[in-house]
Write a protein that holds these residues in place. Structure first.
Motif, PDB file in Angstrom:
ATOM      1  N   ALA A  58       0.937  -1.192  -0.166  1.00 51.66           N
ATOM      2  CA  ALA A  58      -0.015  -0.055  -0.051  1.00 51.66           C
ATOM      3  C   ALA A  58       0.885   1.188   0.176  1.00 51.66           C
ATOM      4  CB  ALA A  58      -0.696  -0.030   1.222  1.00 51.66           C
ATOM      5  N   TYR A  59       1.974   1.156   0.702  1.00 53.85           N
ATOM      6  CA  TYR A  59       2.901   2.266   0.853  1.00 53.85           C
ATOM      7  C   TYR A  59       3.394   2.513  -0.573  1.00 53.85           C
ATOM      8  CZ  TYR A  59       2.886   3.628   5.676  1.00 53.85           C
ATOM      9  OH  TYR A  59       2.653   4.284   7.088  1.00 53.85           O
ATOM     10  N   ARG A  60       3.823   1.530  -1.136  1.00 55.40           N
ATOM     11  CA  ARG A  60       4.523   1.532  -2.500  1.00 55.40           C
ATOM     12  C   ARG A  60       3.543   2.105  -3.622  1.00 55.40           C
ATOM     13  NH1 ARG A  60       7.195  -2.973  -0.968  1.00 55.40           N
ATOM     14  NH2 ARG A  60       5.532  -4.425  -1.816  1.00 55.40           N
ATOM     15  N   ASP A  61       2.212   1.868  -3.442  1.00 54.60           N
ATOM     16  CA  ASP A  61       1.203   2.163  -4.492  1.00 54.60           C
ATOM     17  C   ASP A  61       0.987   3.470  -4.419  1.00 54.60           C
ATOM     18  OD1 ASP A  61       1.016  -0.626  -5.459  1.00 54.60           O
ATOM     19  OD2 ASP A  61      -1.049  -0.829  -4.440  1.00 54.60           O
ATOM     20  N   LEU A  62       0.607   3.913  -3.131  1.00 59.46           N
ATOM     21  CA  LEU A  62       0.450   5.315  -2.865  1.00 59.46           C
ATOM     22  C   LEU A  62       1.733   6.252  -3.302  1.00 59.46           C
ATOM     23  CD1 LEU A  62      -1.291   4.702   0.492  1.00 59.46           C
ATOM     24  CD2 LEU A  62      -2.429   5.620  -1.734  1.00 59.46           C
ATOM     25  N   ALA A  63       2.701   5.895  -3.093  1.00 62.23           N
ATOM     26  CA  ALA A  63       4.190   6.753  -3.398  1.00 62.23           C
ATOM     27  C   ALA A  63       4.295   6.866  -4.939  1.00 62.23           C
ATOM     28  CB  ALA A  63       5.342   6.030  -2.732  1.00 62.23           C
ATOM     29  N   TYR A  64       3.941   5.682  -5.503  1.00 62.30           N
ATOM     30  CA  TYR A  64       4.276   5.828  -7.211  1.00 62.30           C
ATOM     31  C   TYR A  64       3.112   6.512  -7.794  1.00 62.30           C
ATOM     32  CZ  TYR A  64       8.278   2.665  -6.339  1.00 62.30           C
ATOM     33  OH  TYR A  64       9.449   2.170  -5.867  1.00 62.30           O
ATOM     34  N   GLN A  65       1.873   6.531  -7.082  1.00 65.49           N
ATOM     35  CA  GLN A  65       0.842   7.085  -7.800  1.00 65.49           C
ATOM     36  C   GLN A  65       1.044   8.603  -7.744  1.00 65.49           C
ATOM     37  OE1 GLN A  65      -3.364   5.985  -6.927  1.00 65.49           O
ATOM     38  NE2 GLN A  65      -2.626   3.806  -6.037  1.00 65.49           N
ATOM     39  N   THR A  66       1.293   9.121  -6.317  1.00 62.83           N
ATOM     40  CA  THR A  66       1.690  10.433  -6.320  1.00 62.83           C
ATOM     41  C   THR A  66       2.937  10.832  -7.189  1.00 62.83           C
ATOM     42  OG1 THR A  66       0.873   9.828  -3.971  1.00 62.83           O
ATOM     43  CG2 THR A  66       2.242  12.037  -4.303  1.00 62.83           C
ATOM     44  N   TRP A  67       3.979   9.988  -6.963  1.00 65.36           N
ATOM     45  CA  TRP A  67       5.024  10.439  -7.940  1.00 65.36           C
ATOM     46  C   TRP A  67       4.836  10.551  -9.439  1.00 65.36           C
ATOM     47  CZ3 TRP A  67       9.975   6.929  -7.943  1.00 65.36           C
ATOM     48  CH2 TRP A  67      11.067   7.589  -8.438  1.00 65.36           C
TER      49      TRP A  67
END
Length: 296
Positions: free
Chosen positions: A258-267
């Motif tokens: 979940a952390y990875r998904d949210l970070a990469y979506q934001t990025w």
């Protein structure tokens, strides 16, 4: 004895049935997480590791020590804390010799604050890390379990730090943005961000691109860029943790994912916009969470 007969309660169950959660702890546990400060008690959690800790240094990677309720397990590095000096209203033990710098991402739930006097005393204590081998075996085992837990929490991480050479590898292979988009079935914006080295490839994406350039998927993953440090710091703030947990529950994924998904979506969204010298990651994360969780 019939199958309907009541099972005798264990000593632990009997003890637990008489425990009441102090109002101060309940309020802290269910309220909005505050900023990290020295003397706070938090539940640190990552994967299957869970440990109550006391914060001794509120840096970017706060220094913390484990807290326990088992008064029979102590050594020369432990410090007893009276019931009146902690929010649990029972005596507790802190293990000053097992201090570790922990990543922000493991600070899961706020549980309260030690008294100012105890906080000041713990902060001023010299380091005491030597283990007494003459202690009873159960105490040494208990300490070893705490030490292992703190070590695993210290190593918690949801992203990989690649070399950042992904863009150079794609350019050397003469791949265009259109080639990347076609291989991945991605939008032109996402393909451009990957081609520029502003966005990391997932494992599945790396496997699709690898045959085009004659490299292994592992080589491409090792060349991924790491998320911007400011984005990581913004996402890992404890106040966002409950939102990440909610996202993980809705998507039925593990918390690191979940952390990875949210970070990469934001990025990825930030990479689509050019001409900006700085990025307000907090604002972008607030906007993303409002969209994916349907809440302000």
């Amino acid at each position: 004895m019939t199958g309907d007969a009541a099972r005798p309660q264990s000593k632990l169950e009997v003890a637990a049935s008489s425990v009441t959660v102090p109002a101060e702890v309940r309020a802290a546990w269910t309220g909005v997480a505050p900023g990290l400060t020295v003397g706070q008690i938090w539940r640190a959690r990552w994967d299957d590791q869970v440990q109550l800790v006391v914060i001794l240094g509120a840096d970017r990677r706060p220094t913390a020590i484990p807290l326990s309720f088992d008064l029979d397990y102590t050594d020369s590095t432990t410090t007893p804390i009276a019931a009146a000096a902690n929010p649990f209203n029972v005596p507790v033990i802190v293990w000053s010799g097992l201090a570790q710098a922990l990543p922000l991402v493991v600070f899961d739930r706020f549980a309260g604050q030690l008294s100012p006097e105890v906080t000041a005393s713990l902060a001023s204590e010299p380091a005491r890390s030597a283990e007494d081998r003459s202690l009873p075996h159960p105490v040494r085992v208990y300490r070893a379990l705490l030490e292992d837990a703190m070590g695993e929490l210290s190593a918690a991480r949801w992203y990989e730090s690649g070399s950042g050479d992904l863009s150079a590898i794609l350019h050397r292979a003469d791949l265009t943005v259109q080639d990347v988009a076609a291989a991945l079935g991605a939008t032109p914006q996402r393909a451009l961000a990957i081609w520029r080295g502003q966005l990391a490839l997932s494992h599945e994406e790396a496997e699709k691109v690898a045959p085009l350039i004659g490299e292994s998927a592992e080589t491409l993953l090792a060349a991924n860029p790491a998320p911007p440090a400011d984005l990581v710091a913004s996402l890992e703030q404890p106040v966002r943790h409950r939102l990440v947990l909610a996202y993980a529950a809705r998507r039925s994924v593990k918390v690191p994912t979940a952390y990875r998904d949210l970070a990469y979506q934001t990025w990825a969204l930030a990479a689509r916009q050019t001409g900006q010298k700085t990025t307000n990651w907090n604002l972008r994360l607030d906007t993303l969470f409002a969209a994916v969780l349907d809440e302000p």
